[in-house]
Scaffold this motif. Structure first.
Motif, PDB file in Angstrom:
ATOM      1  N   ILE A  28       0.822  -1.215   0.000  1.00  0.00           N
ATOM      2  CA  ILE A  28       0.000   0.000   0.000  1.00  0.00           C
ATOM      3  C   ILE A  28       0.855   1.262   0.000  1.00  0.00           C
ATOM      4  N   PHE A  29       2.154   1.120   0.217  1.00  0.00           N
ATOM      5  CA  PHE A  29       3.041   2.280   0.109  1.00  0.00           C
ATOM      6  C   PHE A  29       3.207   2.726  -1.333  1.00  0.00           C
ATOM      7  N   ASN A  30       2.729   1.903  -2.284  1.00  0.00           N
ATOM      8  CA  ASN A  30       2.764   2.306  -3.676  1.00  0.00           C
ATOM      9  C   ASN A  30       1.753   3.395  -3.997  1.00  0.00           C
ATOM     10  N   PHE A  31       0.870   3.683  -3.057  1.00  0.00           N
ATOM     11  CA  PHE A  31      -0.253   4.568  -3.337  1.00  0.00           C
ATOM     12  C   PHE A  31      -0.213   5.825  -2.493  1.00  0.00           C
ATOM     13  N   TYR A  32      -0.628   6.907  -3.114  1.00  0.00           N
ATOM     14  CA  TYR A  32      -0.680   8.211  -2.450  1.00  0.00           C
ATOM     15  C   TYR A  32      -1.644   8.173  -1.272  1.00  0.00           C
ATOM     16  N   ILE A  69      -9.888   5.064  10.528  1.00  0.00           N
ATOM     17  CA  ILE A  69      -9.160   4.353   9.488  1.00  0.00           C
ATOM     18  C   ILE A  69      -7.749   4.090   9.981  1.00  0.00           C
ATOM     19  N   SER A  70      -7.247   2.903   9.696  1.00  0.00           N
ATOM     20  CA  SER A  70      -5.897   2.541  10.104  1.00  0.00           C
ATOM     21  C   SER A  70      -5.330   1.563   9.078  1.00  0.00           C
ATOM     22  N   ARG A  71      -4.078   1.201   9.272  1.00  0.00           N
ATOM     23  CA  ARG A  71      -3.450   0.303   8.310  1.00  0.00           C
ATOM     24  C   ARG A  71      -2.431  -0.590   9.001  1.00  0.00           C
ATOM     25  N   ASP A  72      -2.189  -1.723   8.366  1.00  0.00           N
ATOM     26  CA  ASP A  72      -1.105  -2.614   8.753  1.00  0.00           C
ATOM     27  C   ASP A  72      -0.283  -2.820   7.487  1.00  0.00           C
ATOM     28  N   THR A  73       0.822  -2.101   7.396  1.00  0.00           N
ATOM     29  CA  THR A  73       1.593  -2.129   6.154  1.00  0.00           C
ATOM     30  C   THR A  73       2.219  -3.494   5.900  1.00  0.00           C
ATOM     31  N   ALA A  74       2.520  -4.215   6.948  1.00  0.00           N
ATOM     32  CA  ALA A  74       3.098  -5.549   6.775  1.00  0.00           C
ATOM     33  C   ALA A  74       2.105  -6.506   6.118  1.00  0.00           C
ATOM     34  N   LYS A  75       0.815  -6.235   6.325  1.00  0.00           N
ATOM     35  CA  LYS A  75      -0.226  -7.095   5.761  1.00  0.00           C
ATOM     36  C   LYS A  75      -0.871  -6.464   4.532  1.00  0.00           C
TER      37      LYS A  75
END
Length: 117
Positions: A28-32, A69-75
């Protein structure tokens, strides 16, 4: 192209909670931005919340204080925690990815959220 798969929708009583998940097929780091939108029957799709690459969050006014809203970048996963749900929150909720400001160019298939009174 990225595949986005939502889950976690369902039927809940007013005042209850649900957590939606959106898993992307690549980082998801590929996205703005990664965001959630919703569309109720007979209404236009509207923004719910988004999170930027840098972790900044933004919420539509009706969701402030109730949704997170939150995120888990590893997943490669973005979440939407929805509390104090109201009947008017009933909609299909879509996950989306943005590669540039104000351009949402990848969408999930949607997950139904129904809030009963």
């Amino acid at each position: 192209q990225v595949q986005l798969v939502e889950s976690g929708g369902g039927l809940v009583q007013a005042g209850g909670s649900l957590r939606l998940s959106c898993t992307a097929s690549r980082s998801i780091f590929n996205f703005y931005r990664m965001g959630w939108h919703r569309q109720a029957p007979g209404k236009e799709r509207e923004s719910v919340a988004f999170i930027t690459t840098g972790g900044r969050t933004n919420y539509a006014e009706p969701m402030k204080g109730r949704f997170t809203i939150s995120r888990d970048t590893a997943k490669n996963t973005v979440y939407l925690q929805m509390n104090s749900l109201k009947v008017e929150d009933t909609a299909v909720y879509y996950c989306a990815a943005s590669r540039a400001p104000n351009i949402w160019d990848s969408w999930g298939q949607g997950t139904q959220v129904t809030v009963s009174s």
